[in-house]
Motif scaffolding. Structure first.
Motif, PDB file in Angstrom:
ATOM      1  N   HIS A   1       0.839  -1.213   0.000  1.00  0.00           N
ATOM      2  CA  HIS A   1       0.000   0.000   0.000  1.00  0.00           C
ATOM      3  C   HIS A   1       0.865   1.250   0.000  1.00  0.00           C
ATOM      4  N   LEU A   2       2.084   1.149   0.552  1.00  0.00           N
ATOM      5  CA  LEU A   2       3.030   2.262   0.442  1.00  0.00           C
ATOM      6  C   LEU A   2       3.588   2.359  -0.968  1.00  0.00           C
ATOM      7  N   GLY A   3       3.914   1.196  -1.547  1.00  0.00           N
ATOM      8  CA  GLY A   3       4.458   1.174  -2.897  1.00  0.00           C
ATOM      9  C   GLY A   3       3.507   1.739  -3.925  1.00  0.00           C
ATOM     10  N   ILE A   4       2.217   1.460  -3.780  1.00  0.00           N
ATOM     11  CA  ILE A   4       1.218   2.007  -4.700  1.00  0.00           C
ATOM     12  C   ILE A   4       1.263   3.533  -4.674  1.00  0.00           C
ATOM     13  N   GLN A   5       1.287   4.093  -3.477  1.00  0.00           N
ATOM     14  CA  GLN A   5       1.293   5.555  -3.356  1.00  0.00           C
ATOM     15  C   GLN A   5       2.603   6.162  -3.863  1.00  0.00           C
TER      16      GLN A   5
ATOM     17  N   ALA B   1      -5.425   2.784  -1.387  1.00  0.00           N
ATOM     18  CA  ALA B   1      -4.102   3.391  -1.569  1.00  0.00           C
ATOM     19  C   ALA B   1      -3.967   4.108  -2.904  1.00  0.00           C
ATOM     20  N   GLY B   2      -4.931   3.906  -3.809  1.00  0.00           N
ATOM     21  CA  GLY B   2      -4.909   4.654  -5.063  1.00  0.00           C
ATOM     22  C   GLY B   2      -4.614   3.846  -6.305  1.00  0.00           C
ATOM     23  N   ALA B   3      -4.675   2.510  -6.197  1.00  0.00           N
ATOM     24  CA  ALA B   3      -4.459   1.686  -7.389  1.00  0.00           C
ATOM     25  C   ALA B   3      -5.703   1.724  -8.276  1.00  0.00           C
ATOM     26  N   GLU B   4      -5.524   2.139  -9.523  1.00  0.00           N
ATOM     27  CA  GLU B   4      -6.657   2.219 -10.451  1.00  0.00           C
ATOM     28  C   GLU B   4      -7.008   0.851 -11.018  1.00  0.00           C
ATOM     29  N   HIS B   5      -6.004  -0.010 -11.155  1.00  0.00           N
ATOM     30  CA  HIS B   5      -6.206  -1.331 -11.751  1.00  0.00           C
ATOM     31  C   HIS B   5      -5.872  -2.391 -10.707  1.00  0.00           C
ATOM     32  N   VAL B   6      -6.883  -3.097 -10.226  1.00  0.00           N
ATOM     33  CA  VAL B   6      -6.736  -4.078  -9.156  1.00  0.00           C
ATOM     34  C   VAL B   6      -7.253  -5.423  -9.641  1.00  0.00           C
ATOM     35  N   PHE B   7      -6.394  -6.447  -9.591  1.00  0.00           N
ATOM     36  CA  PHE B   7      -6.764  -7.777 -10.078  1.00  0.00           C
ATOM     37  C   PHE B   7      -6.655  -8.797  -8.953  1.00  0.00           C
TER      38      PHE B   7
ATOM     39  N   GLY C   1       4.564   8.878 -11.052  1.00  0.00           N
ATOM     40  CA  GLY C   1       3.956   8.845 -12.378  1.00  0.00           C
ATOM     41  C   GLY C   1       3.921   7.481 -13.023  1.00  0.00           C
ATOM     42  N   PHE C   2       4.121   6.397 -12.258  1.00  0.00           N
ATOM     43  CA  PHE C   2       3.995   5.056 -12.810  1.00  0.00           C
ATOM     44  C   PHE C   2       2.520   4.671 -12.883  1.00  0.00           C
ATOM     45  N   LYS C   3       2.188   3.809 -13.809  1.00  0.00           N
ATOM     46  CA  LYS C   3       0.821   3.284 -13.908  1.00  0.00           C
ATOM     47  C   LYS C   3       0.781   1.944 -13.186  1.00  0.00           C
ATOM     48  N   VAL C   4       0.044   1.904 -12.072  1.00  0.00           N
ATOM     49  CA  VAL C   4       0.129   0.777 -11.150  1.00  0.00           C
ATOM     50  C   VAL C   4      -0.925  -0.277 -11.451  1.00  0.00           C
ATOM     51  N   ILE C   5      -0.468  -1.536 -11.443  1.00  0.00           N
ATOM     52  CA  ILE C   5      -1.355  -2.700 -11.499  1.00  0.00           C
ATOM     53  C   ILE C   5      -1.170  -3.445 -10.180  1.00  0.00           C
ATOM     54  N   ALA C   6      -2.215  -3.488  -9.355  1.00  0.00           N
ATOM     55  CA  ALA C   6      -2.136  -4.118  -8.041  1.00  0.00           C
ATOM     56  C   ALA C   6      -2.793  -5.494  -8.092  1.00  0.00           C
ATOM     57  N   ILE C   7      -2.083  -6.508  -7.594  1.00  0.00           N
ATOM     58  CA  ILE C   7      -2.557  -7.886  -7.623  1.00  0.00           C
ATOM     59  C   ILE C   7      -2.469  -8.456  -6.215  1.00  0.00           C
TER      60      ILE C   7
END
Length: 361
Positions: free
Chosen positions: A194-198, A223-229, A204-210
């Motif tokens: 959750h820290l890494g996402i922020q 935490a702000g991840a737009e794409h969560v799988f 400015g990275f585009k985050v994919i959280a799994i």
């Protein structure tokens, strides 16, 4: 030459590993009596629980013996400094560095800032081996690895950053990602993730959280991840989703924060060819299919914690970008067993922290 410690009680409370594979004990122990040249004595404000603490309990770091005061994620206020300390003074707010007394002569110590953490000849790692940690009224840290806490970062937030924040910040550097790149994180819904996402969003990275737990997926979104799988859908489905999102190439880099046996293969599979997969979690064995390494040329790199300069940069980013540490706050060292129980339940969101001295926070 050792510096005698003055002006503090002769005894203090400490939460210790006394026997491997057994619960922590709350003991009364002597307070530190002497400081080395580069030591900093802190009146502990906050101490945080990390997954590595459970590894210490299970005997994975036996060097130096027991008992060992736990927690390598601490903050506090300087009470006294060693004879050669120039960068801290009494009253400074400090995030403790984990390594103590690195040798300063090996090729790691003479290398880049973030190589110093790999010194094999250091006196110890606080709360891990050979050096007591922050689950105590007072603890000693090394001025050469510790950092002042900026005014815009609380001591409660800074404690988990001592390991979790420093670890994920360095992993982000090792990915070699640039603004606009796709960055995947496997196991993204925990203390580091959750820290890494922020932090990734701030760069400015585009985050994919799994991740694979409902609580973890919820924390990813918070935490702000737009794409969560959801990893529970299986590797094939997650890879398909990532490729559809990224134009069939896969992520420009991936960080693996999960110890599950399927996590490293998944992390490689969602990474595009010739790109980096950064292994941060520490299972006994990391199993990766040979096809990922050879036929897809995924570059697997390990990463430990940030060096002092990187840690300062991380704290600055946290303050300026208003990065929020998800904390579960417990008050008093007597509450540490409850912290451990919550952490082991699988229901915790973020980090468990113990406020040792409420007057400082």
């Amino acid at each position: 030459m050792a510096t005698k410690v003055e002006g503090i009680p002769s005894e203090m409370t400490a939460v210790q590993v006394v026997e491997f594979h057994k619960p922590h004990q709350i003991n009364t122990v002597p307070t530190p009596k002497e400081l080395g040249d580069y030591d900093v004595l802190l009146k502990t404000a906050v101490a945080s629980l990390c997954h590595t603490d459970s590894m210490v309990v299970e005997g994975m770091f036996p060097k130096g013996g027991l008992p060992r005061t736990a927690s390598h994620e601490g903050t506090g206020t300087v009470v006294q400094v060693g004879a050669k300390v120039k960068n801290f003074k009494k009253g400074d707010r400090v995030m403790s560095g984990i390594p103590r007394n690195q040798c300063q002569t090996c090729f790691n110590c003479k290398g880049p800032d973030d190589w110093h953490q790999y010194c094999e000849n250091c006196e110890g790692m606080i709360g891990v081996f050979r050096a007591d940690g922050a689950f105590a009224d007072y603890h000693v840290a090394d001025a050469r690895t510790s950092c002042k806490v900026p005014d815009d970062v609380s001591l409660i937030d800074a404690a988990p950053l001592a390991c979790a924040g420093c670890t994920i910040y360095r992993a982000l550097i090792v990915t070699e990602c640039k603004k606009g790149d796709w960055l995947a994180m496997v196991g993204a819904g925990g203390g580091l993730g959750h820290l890494g996402i922020q932090m990734a969003n701030a760069q400015g990275f585009k985050v994919i959280a799994i991740d694979a737990r409902d609580e973890a997926l919820e924390l990813c979104r918070k935490a702000g991840a737009e794409h969560v799988f959801d990893a529970r859908k299986g590797q094939d489905e997650v890879v398909k989703q990532v490729k559809e999102l990224t134009g069939q190439d896969g992520a420009d880099a991936t960080i693996n924060l999960s110890e599950h046996e399927t996590a490293a293969p998944l992390a490689c599979a969602v990474t595009k060819m010739h790109a980096n997969m950064i292994q941060v979690s520490q299972p006994a064995v990391v199993n990766i299919p040979f096809a990922e390494l050879i036929f897809r040329d995924v570059r697997v790199k390990g990463s430990l914690v940030a060096g002092q300069e990187q840690s300062r940069d991380m704290l600055s980013m946290v303050g300026k970008s208003k990065i929020k540490v998800e904390t579960n706050v417990f008050k008093g060292l007597k509450e540490v067993p409850k912290m451990v129980e919550l952490a082991h339940s699988g229901k915790m969101k973020g980090k468990a922290v113990c406020v040792v001295d409420e007057s400082q926070v």
